[in-house]
Motif scaffolding. Structure first.
Motif, PDB file in Angstrom:
ATOM      1  N   LEU A 220       0.914  -1.235  -0.162  1.00  0.00           N
ATOM      2  CA  LEU A 220      -0.162  -0.044  -0.164  1.00  0.00           C
ATOM      3  C   LEU A 220       1.517   0.864  -0.229  1.00  0.00           C
ATOM      4  CD1 LEU A 220      -2.410  -1.538   2.820  1.00  0.00           C
ATOM      5  CD2 LEU A 220      -3.173  -0.908   0.079  1.00  0.00           C
ATOM      6  N   THR A 221       2.020   1.024   1.023  1.00  0.00           N
ATOM      7  CA  THR A 221       2.448   2.982   0.795  1.00  0.00           C
ATOM      8  C   THR A 221       3.688   2.562  -0.382  1.00  0.00           C
ATOM      9  OG1 THR A 221       4.136   0.853   2.460  1.00  0.00           O
ATOM     10  CG2 THR A 221       2.630   2.102   3.648  1.00  0.00           C
ATOM     11  N   ARG A 222       3.701   1.616  -0.951  1.00  0.00           N
ATOM     12  CA  ARG A 222       4.684   1.673  -2.333  1.00  0.00           C
ATOM     13  C   ARG A 222       4.218   2.696  -3.435  1.00  0.00           C
ATOM     14  NH1 ARG A 222       5.224  -3.029  -2.770  1.00  0.00           N
ATOM     15  NH2 ARG A 222       6.692  -3.440  -1.750  1.00  0.00           N
ATOM     16  N   ARG A 223       2.495   2.139  -3.525  1.00  0.00           N
ATOM     17  CA  ARG A 223       1.555   2.666  -4.104  1.00  0.00           C
ATOM     18  C   ARG A 223       0.696   4.216  -4.112  1.00  0.00           C
ATOM     19  NH1 ARG A 223      -1.668   0.614  -8.226  1.00  0.00           N
ATOM     20  NH2 ARG A 223       0.178  -1.188  -8.327  1.00  0.00           N
ATOM     21  N   ILE A 224       0.856   4.127  -2.716  1.00  0.00           N
ATOM     22  CA  ILE A 224       0.687   5.508  -2.073  1.00  0.00           C
ATOM     23  C   ILE A 224       1.650   6.659  -2.119  1.00  0.00           C
ATOM     24  CG2 ILE A 224       0.258   6.738  -0.070  1.00  0.00           C
ATOM     25  CD1 ILE A 224      -1.045   4.631   1.086  1.00  0.00           C
ATOM     26  N   ASP A 225       3.459   6.410  -2.418  1.00  0.00           N
ATOM     27  CA  ASP A 225       4.297   6.727  -2.923  1.00  0.00           C
ATOM     28  C   ASP A 225       4.299   6.989  -4.403  1.00  0.00           C
ATOM     29  OD1 ASP A 225       5.083   6.978  -0.189  1.00  0.00           O
ATOM     30  OD2 ASP A 225       7.119   5.872  -0.299  1.00  0.00           O
ATOM     31  N   GLN A 226       4.209   6.195  -4.752  1.00  0.00           N
ATOM     32  CA  GLN A 226       4.150   5.848  -6.269  1.00  0.00           C
ATOM     33  C   GLN A 226       3.068   7.400  -7.419  1.00  0.00           C
ATOM     34  OE1 GLN A 226       3.079   2.506  -8.974  1.00  0.00           O
ATOM     35  NE2 GLN A 226       3.153   3.944 -10.527  1.00  0.00           N
ATOM     36  N   GLU A 227       1.631   7.141  -6.427  1.00  0.00           N
ATOM     37  CA  GLU A 227       0.786   8.555  -6.741  1.00  0.00           C
ATOM     38  C   GLU A 227       1.273   9.544  -6.454  1.00  0.00           C
ATOM     39  OE1 GLU A 227      -2.737   5.020  -5.890  1.00  0.00           O
ATOM     40  OE2 GLU A 227      -2.277   6.670  -4.285  1.00  0.00           O
ATOM     41  N   GLY A 228       1.977   9.414  -5.221  1.00  0.00           N
ATOM     42  CA  GLY A 228       2.061  10.819  -4.854  1.00  0.00           C
ATOM     43  C   GLY A 228       3.154  11.367  -5.188  1.00  0.00           C
ATOM     44  N   TYR A 229       3.891  11.045  -5.824  1.00  0.00           N
ATOM     45  CA  TYR A 229       4.589  11.735  -6.758  1.00  0.00           C
ATOM     46  C   TYR A 229       4.704  11.979  -8.018  1.00  0.00           C
ATOM     47  CZ  TYR A 229       8.694  11.695 -10.059  1.00  0.00           C
ATOM     48  OH  TYR A 229       9.601  13.146 -10.790  1.00  0.00           O
ATOM     49  N   LEU A 230       3.025  10.984  -8.391  1.00  0.00           N
ATOM     50  CA  LEU A 230       2.278  11.285  -9.801  1.00  0.00           C
ATOM     51  C   LEU A 230       1.706  12.738  -9.956  1.00  0.00           C
ATOM     52  CD1 LEU A 230       2.217   7.970 -11.307  1.00  0.00           C
ATOM     53  CD2 LEU A 230       3.730  10.195 -12.429  1.00  0.00           C
ATOM     54  N   PHE A 231       0.486  12.142  -8.787  1.00  0.00           N
ATOM     55  CA  PHE A 231       0.170  13.596  -7.919  1.00  0.00           C
ATOM     56  C   PHE A 231       0.428  15.474  -8.360  1.00  0.00           C
ATOM     57  CE2 PHE A 231      -2.899  15.870  -5.270  1.00  0.00           C
ATOM     58  CZ  PHE A 231      -4.053  15.363  -5.840  1.00  0.00           C
ATOM     59  N   GLY A 232       2.363  14.876  -7.460  1.00  0.00           N
ATOM     60  CA  GLY A 232       2.962  16.541  -7.569  1.00  0.00           C
ATOM     61  C   GLY A 232       3.026  16.711  -8.467  1.00  0.00           C
ATOM     62  N   GLU A 233       3.506  15.953  -9.485  1.00  0.00           N
ATOM     63  CA  GLU A 233       3.644  16.598 -11.058  1.00  0.00           C
ATOM     64  C   GLU A 233       2.452  17.251 -11.656  1.00  0.00           C
ATOM     65  OE1 GLU A 233       5.777  13.212 -13.094  1.00  0.00           O
ATOM     66  OE2 GLU A 233       7.168  13.901 -12.468  1.00  0.00           O
ATOM     67  N   ARG A 234       1.495  16.621 -11.616  1.00  0.00           N
ATOM     68  CA  ARG A 234       0.509  16.790 -12.031  1.00  0.00           C
ATOM     69  C   ARG A 234      -0.287  18.104 -11.583  1.00  0.00           C
ATOM     70  NH1 ARG A 234      -0.228  16.138 -16.295  1.00  0.00           N
ATOM     71  NH2 ARG A 234      -2.625  16.626 -16.446  1.00  0.00           N
ATOM     72  N   MET A 235       0.064  17.929  -9.821  1.00  0.00           N
ATOM     73  CA  MET A 235      -0.644  19.435  -9.636  1.00  0.00           C
ATOM     74  C   MET A 235      -0.098  20.854 -10.315  1.00  0.00           C
ATOM     75  SD  MET A 235      -2.292  19.419  -6.821  1.00  0.00           S
ATOM     76  CE  MET A 235      -1.780  21.083  -6.039  1.00  0.00           C
ATOM     77  N   ARG A 236       1.802  21.084 -10.753  1.00  0.00           N
ATOM     78  CA  ARG A 236       2.415  21.551 -10.700  1.00  0.00           C
ATOM     79  C   ARG A 236       2.119  22.005 -12.773  1.00  0.00           C
ATOM     80  NH1 ARG A 236       4.904  19.767  -6.524  1.00  0.00           N
ATOM     81  NH2 ARG A 236       6.087  20.985  -5.129  1.00  0.00           N
ATOM     82  N   SER A 237       1.019  21.066 -13.082  1.00  0.00           N
ATOM     83  CA  SER A 237       0.871  20.968 -15.258  1.00  0.00           C
ATOM     84  C   SER A 237       0.903  22.072 -15.067  1.00  0.00           C
ATOM     85  CB  SER A 237       0.105  19.817 -15.266  1.00  0.00           C
ATOM     86  OG  SER A 237      -1.151  19.701 -14.555  1.00  0.00           O
ATOM     87  N   LYS A 238       0.117  22.335 -16.134  1.00  0.00           N
ATOM     88  CA  LYS A 238      -0.465  23.016 -17.114  1.00  0.00           C
ATOM     89  C   LYS A 238      -1.691  23.156 -16.602  1.00  0.00           C
ATOM     90  CE  LYS A 238       3.344  25.589 -20.061  1.00  0.00           C
ATOM     91  NZ  LYS A 238       3.111  26.395 -21.106  1.00  0.00           N
ATOM     92  N   GLU A 239      -2.167  22.091 -17.275  1.00  0.00           N
ATOM     93  CA  GLU A 239      -3.669  20.952 -17.448  1.00  0.00           C
ATOM     94  C   GLU A 239      -4.606  21.313 -15.686  1.00  0.00           C
ATOM     95  OE1 GLU A 239      -5.068  17.529 -20.218  1.00  0.00           O
ATOM     96  OE2 GLU A 239      -4.172  16.990 -17.911  1.00  0.00           O
ATOM     97  N   ALA A 240      -3.698  20.783 -14.736  1.00  0.00           N
ATOM     98  CA  ALA A 240      -3.876  20.774 -14.080  1.00  0.00           C
ATOM     99  C   ALA A 240      -4.237  22.213 -13.256  1.00  0.00           C
ATOM    100  CB  ALA A 240      -3.402  20.281 -12.511  1.00  0.00           C
ATOM    101  N   ILE A 241      -3.441  22.898 -13.341  1.00  0.00           N
ATOM    102  CA  ILE A 241      -3.552  24.234 -12.780  1.00  0.00           C
ATOM    103  C   ILE A 241      -4.292  25.185 -13.777  1.00  0.00           C
ATOM    104  CG2 ILE A 241      -2.390  26.702 -12.645  1.00  0.00           C
ATOM    105  CD1 ILE A 241       0.132  25.170 -12.511  1.00  0.00           C
TER     106      ILE A 241
END
Length: 253
Positions: A220-241
């Motif tokens: 679970l924590t491995r997937r949480i970390d994987q999702e968290g990294y991608l989530f953080g990247e997406r938060m800074r994307s032009k698409e998300a903003i």
């Protein structure tokens, strides 16, 4: 303890109640910390046999405040909110006590994904479940990309997590992550009944059996970390903003 969170120990059950009605129980950093501490400190207390997470009638939780999301998306550094949310998800992953959720209103974002970590979920007919990450240019979180397909199958998980479709209480029950549907105002009372039923069972046998049917915490924590990294990247994307700004423009109109 934060004013927006009430923690009580009743009989053999720790009850975590979200109380931020004016914001539909949107979760603050302090609330994340408080929930994590309540779960973590229950682990070494043999008197606590179950944990209940509840909101109020009308809202389980609206998830994160979108204004905070937009601030995080335009920030150049890792945010305290992200670390507090991750700590809470880690607490859920490592928790060894049965968790019961009482959902008596809307459950949005992490309000739904946290339910995949719970062992028994009671929803009222006033409940609704949605994970609108895709509409904001984001990706699933909370190990939901691992747990949701396991619980409800790929097709239902795809519709919910990738297409952003919401579920009614009966649909959530059919999907497998809600155990029972009750009348509005009855979810928490029914959760307490279930907690008493579990607490009356042999404690060690419950703990061992629960561990057998759950995924290992490290998965679970491995997937949480994987999702968290991608989530953080997406938060800074032009698409998300752009999606966040469009949301707030519609809100002000």
């Amino acid at each position: 303890m934060t004013e927006h969170l009430i923690i009580t120990d009743e009989d053999a059950t720790r009850v975590i109640t979200l109380r931020r009605a004016e914001k539909k129980n949107a979760i603050t950093r302090a609330m994340y910390r408080g929930m994590s501490e309540a779960i973590d400190t229950a682990q070494a207390n043999p008197a606590i046999r179950c944990i209940i997470i509840a909101g109020g009638l009308g809202a389980f939780t609206a998830g994160n405040d979108l204004e905070d999301f937009l601030k995080d998306g335009t920030s150049q550094t890792d945010t305290p909110r992200a670390s507090e949310a991750t700590r809470f998800l880690y607490s859920l992953s490592h928790n060894a006590k049965p968790i019961i959720a009482a959902v008596d209103g809307l459950a949005i974002g992490i309000g739904t994904t946290m339910l995949f970590h719970c062992d028994y979920v009671i929803a009222s007919t006033a409940a609704s479940f949605s994970t609108p990450f895709i509409h904001l240019g984001l990706v699933p979180e909370g190990a939901s990309s691992l747990l949701a397909p396991r619980i409800m199958g790929h097709q239902r998980a795809f519709a919910m997590l990738v297409m952003g479709r919401s579920l009614t209480p009966e649909e959530a029950k059919a999907a497998g992550f809600v155990n029972m549907v009750v009348a509005p105002g009855r979810a928490e009372a029914e959760a307490r009944k279930v907690a008493r039923e579990i607490s009356a069972l042999p404690a060690e046998a419950v703990a061992i059996s629960r561990k057998l049917v759950k995924l290992p915490p490290e998965d679970l924590t491995r997937r949480i970390d994987q999702e968290g990294y991608l989530f953080g990247e997406r938060m800074r994307s032009k698409e998300a903003i752009g999606a966040f700004k469009a949301f707030f423009a519609r809100k002000k109109a």
